[in-house]
Motif scaffolding. Structure first.
Motif, PDB file in Angstrom:
ATOM      1  N   ARG A  48      38.089  42.309  53.202  1.00  0.00           N
ATOM      2  CA  ARG A  48      37.163  42.349  52.069  1.00  0.00           C
ATOM      3  C   ARG A  48      37.332  43.662  51.314  1.00  0.00           C
ATOM      4  O   ARG A  48      37.604  44.698  51.914  1.00  0.00           O
ATOM      5  CB  ARG A  48      35.741  42.224  52.612  1.00  0.00           C
ATOM      6  N   ILE A  49      37.161  43.575  50.001  1.00  0.00           N
ATOM      7  CA  ILE A  49      37.098  44.752  49.138  1.00  0.00           C
ATOM      8  C   ILE A  49      35.789  44.658  48.361  1.00  0.00           C
ATOM      9  O   ILE A  49      35.533  43.639  47.706  1.00  0.00           O
ATOM     10  CB  ILE A  49      38.271  44.815  48.137  1.00  0.00           C
ATOM     11  N   ASP A  50      34.970  45.687  48.437  1.00  0.00           N
ATOM     12  CA  ASP A  50      33.770  45.760  47.607  1.00  0.00           C
ATOM     13  C   ASP A  50      34.137  46.428  46.293  1.00  0.00           C
ATOM     14  O   ASP A  50      34.843  47.443  46.269  1.00  0.00           O
ATOM     15  CB  ASP A  50      32.666  46.558  48.317  1.00  0.00           C
ATOM     16  N   MET A  51      33.656  45.868  45.195  1.00  0.00           N
ATOM     17  CA  MET A  51      33.944  46.434  43.882  1.00  0.00           C
ATOM     18  C   MET A  51      33.273  47.796  43.761  1.00  0.00           C
ATOM     19  O   MET A  51      32.158  47.998  44.231  1.00  0.00           O
ATOM     20  CB  MET A  51      33.433  45.492  42.785  1.00  0.00           C
ATOM     21  N   LYS A  52      33.995  48.742  43.166  1.00  0.00           N
ATOM     22  CA  LYS A  52      33.453  50.075  42.900  1.00  0.00           C
ATOM     23  C   LYS A  52      34.082  50.585  41.602  1.00  0.00           C
ATOM     24  O   LYS A  52      35.138  50.100  41.196  1.00  0.00           O
ATOM     25  CB  LYS A  52      33.702  51.021  44.073  1.00  0.00           C
ATOM     26  N   PRO A  53      33.446  51.538  40.942  1.00  0.00           N
ATOM     27  CA  PRO A  53      33.941  52.004  39.637  1.00  0.00           C
ATOM     28  C   PRO A  53      35.400  52.451  39.636  1.00  0.00           C
ATOM     29  O   PRO A  53      36.102  52.262  38.644  1.00  0.00           O
ATOM     30  CB  PRO A  53      33.011  53.177  39.293  1.00  0.00           C
ATOM     31  N   GLU A  54      35.880  53.007  40.730  1.00  0.00           N
ATOM     32  CA  GLU A  54      37.258  53.496  40.807  1.00  0.00           C
ATOM     33  C   GLU A  54      38.295  52.371  40.748  1.00  0.00           C
ATOM     34  O   GLU A  54      39.475  52.640  40.543  1.00  0.00           O
ATOM     35  CB  GLU A  54      37.474  54.292  42.101  1.00  0.00           C
ATOM     36  N   GLY A  57      39.756  47.948  36.097  1.00  0.00           N
ATOM     37  CA  GLY A  57      40.956  47.933  35.272  1.00  0.00           C
ATOM     38  C   GLY A  57      40.636  47.681  33.815  1.00  0.00           C
ATOM     39  O   GLY A  57      41.358  48.114  32.934  1.00  0.00           O
ATOM     40  N   HIS A  58      39.552  46.963  33.551  1.00  0.00           N
ATOM     41  CA  HIS A  58      39.116  46.715  32.172  1.00  0.00           C
ATOM     42  C   HIS A  58      37.642  47.063  32.092  1.00  0.00           C
ATOM     43  O   HIS A  58      36.785  46.348  32.592  1.00  0.00           O
ATOM     44  CB  HIS A  58      39.359  45.266  31.778  1.00  0.00           C
ATOM     45  N   PHE A  59      37.340  48.190  31.428  1.00  0.00           N
ATOM     46  CA  PHE A  59      35.987  48.742  31.416  1.00  0.00           C
ATOM     47  C   PHE A  59      34.955  47.835  30.754  1.00  0.00           C
ATOM     48  O   PHE A  59      33.801  47.814  31.156  1.00  0.00           O
ATOM     49  CB  PHE A  59      35.980  50.126  30.755  1.00  0.00           C
ATOM     50  N   ALA A  60      35.356  47.076  29.756  1.00  0.00           N
ATOM     51  CA  ALA A  60      34.395  46.244  29.022  1.00  0.00           C
ATOM     52  C   ALA A  60      33.883  45.077  29.863  1.00  0.00           C
ATOM     53  O   ALA A  60      32.764  44.612  29.665  1.00  0.00           O
ATOM     54  CB  ALA A  60      35.012  45.726  27.726  1.00  0.00           C
ATOM     55  N   TYR A  61      34.680  44.630  30.819  1.00  0.00           N
ATOM     56  CA  TYR A  61      34.301  43.474  31.634  1.00  0.00           C
ATOM     57  C   TYR A  61      34.048  43.830  33.098  1.00  0.00           C
ATOM     58  O   TYR A  61      33.732  42.947  33.891  1.00  0.00           O
ATOM     59  CB  TYR A  61      35.399  42.402  31.573  1.00  0.00           C
ATOM     60  N   ASN A  62      34.226  45.099  33.448  1.00  0.00           N
ATOM     61  CA  ASN A  62      34.108  45.534  34.845  1.00  0.00           C
ATOM     62  C   ASN A  62      35.045  44.715  35.743  1.00  0.00           C
ATOM     63  O   ASN A  62      34.699  44.340  36.852  1.00  0.00           O
ATOM     64  CB  ASN A  62      32.657  45.450  35.329  1.00  0.00           C
ATOM     65  N   ARG A  63      36.248  44.466  35.237  1.00  0.00           N
ATOM     66  CA  ARG A  63      37.247  43.655  35.925  1.00  0.00           C
ATOM     67  C   ARG A  63      38.078  44.548  36.838  1.00  0.00           C
ATOM     68  O   ARG A  63      38.476  45.642  36.460  1.00  0.00           O
ATOM     69  CB  ARG A  63      38.141  43.006  34.873  1.00  0.00           C
ATOM     70  N   ILE A  64      38.362  44.059  38.042  1.00  0.00           N
ATOM     71  CA  ILE A  64      39.185  44.817  38.991  1.00  0.00           C
ATOM     72  C   ILE A  64      40.612  44.923  38.441  1.00  0.00           C
ATOM     73  O   ILE A  64      41.118  43.987  37.810  1.00  0.00           O
ATOM     74  CB  ILE A  64      39.140  44.179  40.394  1.00  0.00           C
ATOM     75  N   GLY A  67      46.527  46.031  39.713  1.00  0.00           N
ATOM     76  CA  GLY A  67      47.231  46.782  40.749  1.00  0.00           C
ATOM     77  C   GLY A  67      46.474  46.801  42.067  1.00  0.00           C
ATOM     78  O   GLY A  67      47.083  46.824  43.136  1.00  0.00           O
ATOM     79  N   VAL A  68      45.156  46.783  41.994  1.00  0.00           N
ATOM     80  CA  VAL A  68      44.334  46.716  43.210  1.00  0.00           C
ATOM     81  C   VAL A  68      44.537  45.361  43.881  1.00  0.00           C
ATOM     82  O   VAL A  68      44.699  45.278  45.104  1.00  0.00           O
ATOM     83  CB  VAL A  68      42.838  46.945  42.895  1.00  0.00           C
ATOM     84  N   ILE A  69      44.555  44.313  43.063  1.00  0.00           N
ATOM     85  CA  ILE A  69      44.786  42.968  43.607  1.00  0.00           C
ATOM     86  C   ILE A  69      46.154  42.906  44.271  1.00  0.00           C
ATOM     87  O   ILE A  69      46.292  42.458  45.416  1.00  0.00           O
ATOM     88  CB  ILE A  69      44.670  41.900  42.498  1.00  0.00           C
ATOM     89  N   SER A  70      47.186  43.373  43.563  1.00  0.00           N
ATOM     90  CA  SER A  70      48.550  43.353  44.082  1.00  0.00           C
ATOM     91  C   SER A  70      48.677  44.170  45.367  1.00  0.00           C
ATOM     92  O   SER A  70      49.242  43.701  46.367  1.00  0.00           O
ATOM     93  CB  SER A  70      49.504  43.885  43.016  1.00  0.00           C
ATOM     94  N   ALA A  71      48.156  45.387  45.347  1.00  0.00           N
ATOM     95  CA  ALA A  71      48.229  46.250  46.526  1.00  0.00           C
ATOM     96  C   ALA A  71      47.450  45.651  47.696  1.00  0.00           C
ATOM     97  O   ALA A  71      47.895  45.715  48.848  1.00  0.00           O
ATOM     98  CB  ALA A  71      47.711  47.643  46.199  1.00  0.00           C
ATOM     99  N   GLY A  72      46.285  45.084  47.401  1.00  0.00           N
ATOM    100  CA  GLY A  72      45.485  44.463  48.457  1.00  0.00           C
ATOM    101  C   GLY A  72      46.192  43.280  49.090  1.00  0.00           C
ATOM    102  O   GLY A  72      46.209  43.119  50.312  1.00  0.00           O
ATOM    103  N   PRO A 116      40.417  36.100  36.003  1.00  0.00           N
ATOM    104  CA  PRO A 116      40.014  37.517  35.946  1.00  0.00           C
ATOM    105  C   PRO A 116      39.261  37.930  37.209  1.00  0.00           C
ATOM    106  O   PRO A 116      38.439  37.165  37.723  1.00  0.00           O
ATOM    107  CB  PRO A 116      39.091  37.592  34.729  1.00  0.00           C
ATOM    108  N   GLY A 117      39.546  39.117  37.702  1.00  0.00           N
ATOM    109  CA  GLY A 117      38.913  39.629  38.929  1.00  0.00           C
ATOM    110  C   GLY A 117      37.567  40.262  38.635  1.00  0.00           C
ATOM    111  O   GLY A 117      37.458  41.483  38.589  1.00  0.00           O
ATOM    112  N   ILE A 118      36.556  39.434  38.463  1.00  0.00           N
ATOM    113  CA  ILE A 118      35.207  39.925  38.191  1.00  0.00           C
ATOM    114  C   ILE A 118      34.302  39.508  39.339  1.00  0.00           C
ATOM    115  O   ILE A 118      34.251  38.335  39.709  1.00  0.00           O
ATOM    116  CB  ILE A 118      34.676  39.370  36.847  1.00  0.00           C
ATOM    117  N   GLY A 119      33.598  40.486  39.920  1.00  0.00           N
ATOM    118  CA  GLY A 119      32.677  40.171  41.008  1.00  0.00           C
ATOM    119  C   GLY A 119      32.238  41.416  41.745  1.00  0.00           C
ATOM    120  O   GLY A 119      32.785  42.502  41.546  1.00  0.00           O
TER     121      GLY A 119
END
Length: 160
Positions: A48-54, A57-64, A67-72, A116-119
């Motif tokens: 599991r990955i919890d979403m955090k500001p760091e 990837g897209h500030f307007a949508y708070n989308r992950i 690269g985080v998805i790929s690395a994960g 899109p990775g939103i959650g």
């Protein structure tokens, strides 16, 4: 002709703890991503990955970030290979099996971004399709908090 039925493999608590320490702490980038092992079994691993500001990837949508998805997903493929190697060598002690991961490395990775990775959090799953003596092939998935598949991946890893 008789068919032998394989006994299901159950990992010892010390092996699970050792793999979690390697995956979550010693691989520092996994720690930065916030990857946490949820389930470690020979046939499938879950994290599991919890979403955090760091991770945005897209500030307007708070989308992950992609690269985080790929690395994960890459990390999860490696974790699945660790579990498969551990299951293959159950005749060894947990400590001996934990030392088998030193040469593990990614050869090839393909990621398909489906949604899109939103959650608030994400679940990552992986399984080994084939574990050879030199190369392992895996399949990985990235799910949103509602259980919807957001990304899928396939990879090959060097194991020797």
């Amino acid at each position: 002709m008789t068919k032998t039925i394989a006994t299901p493999v159950e990992f010892e608590p010390e092996f699970i703890a050792g793999v979690k320490t390697i995956f979550e702490e010693k691989i520092v980038f996994n720690h930065v991503l916030g990857l946490k092992v949820v389930n470690l079994a020979p046939e499938r691993v879950v994290a599991r990955i919890d979403m955090k500001p760091e991770l945005v990837g897209h500030f307007a949508y708070n989308r992950i970030h992609g690269g985080v998805i790929s690395a994960g997903l890459d990390a999860m493929g490696g974790l699945a290979v660790m579990a498969a190697i551990g299951a293959r060598h159950m005749d060894e002690t947990p400590e001996q099996r934990l030392h088998r991961f030193a040469r593990l490395g990614t050869i090839d990775l393909r990621v398909d971004y489906l949604r899109p990775g939103i959650g608030s959090h994400f679940e990552l799953r992986a399984e080994v399709l084939r574990l050879g003596s030199r190369v392992a092939t895996t399949r990985m998935e990235f799910f949103g908090p509602d259980g919807v598949l957001m990304s899928a991946a396939a990879a090959a890893y060097i194991v020797s």
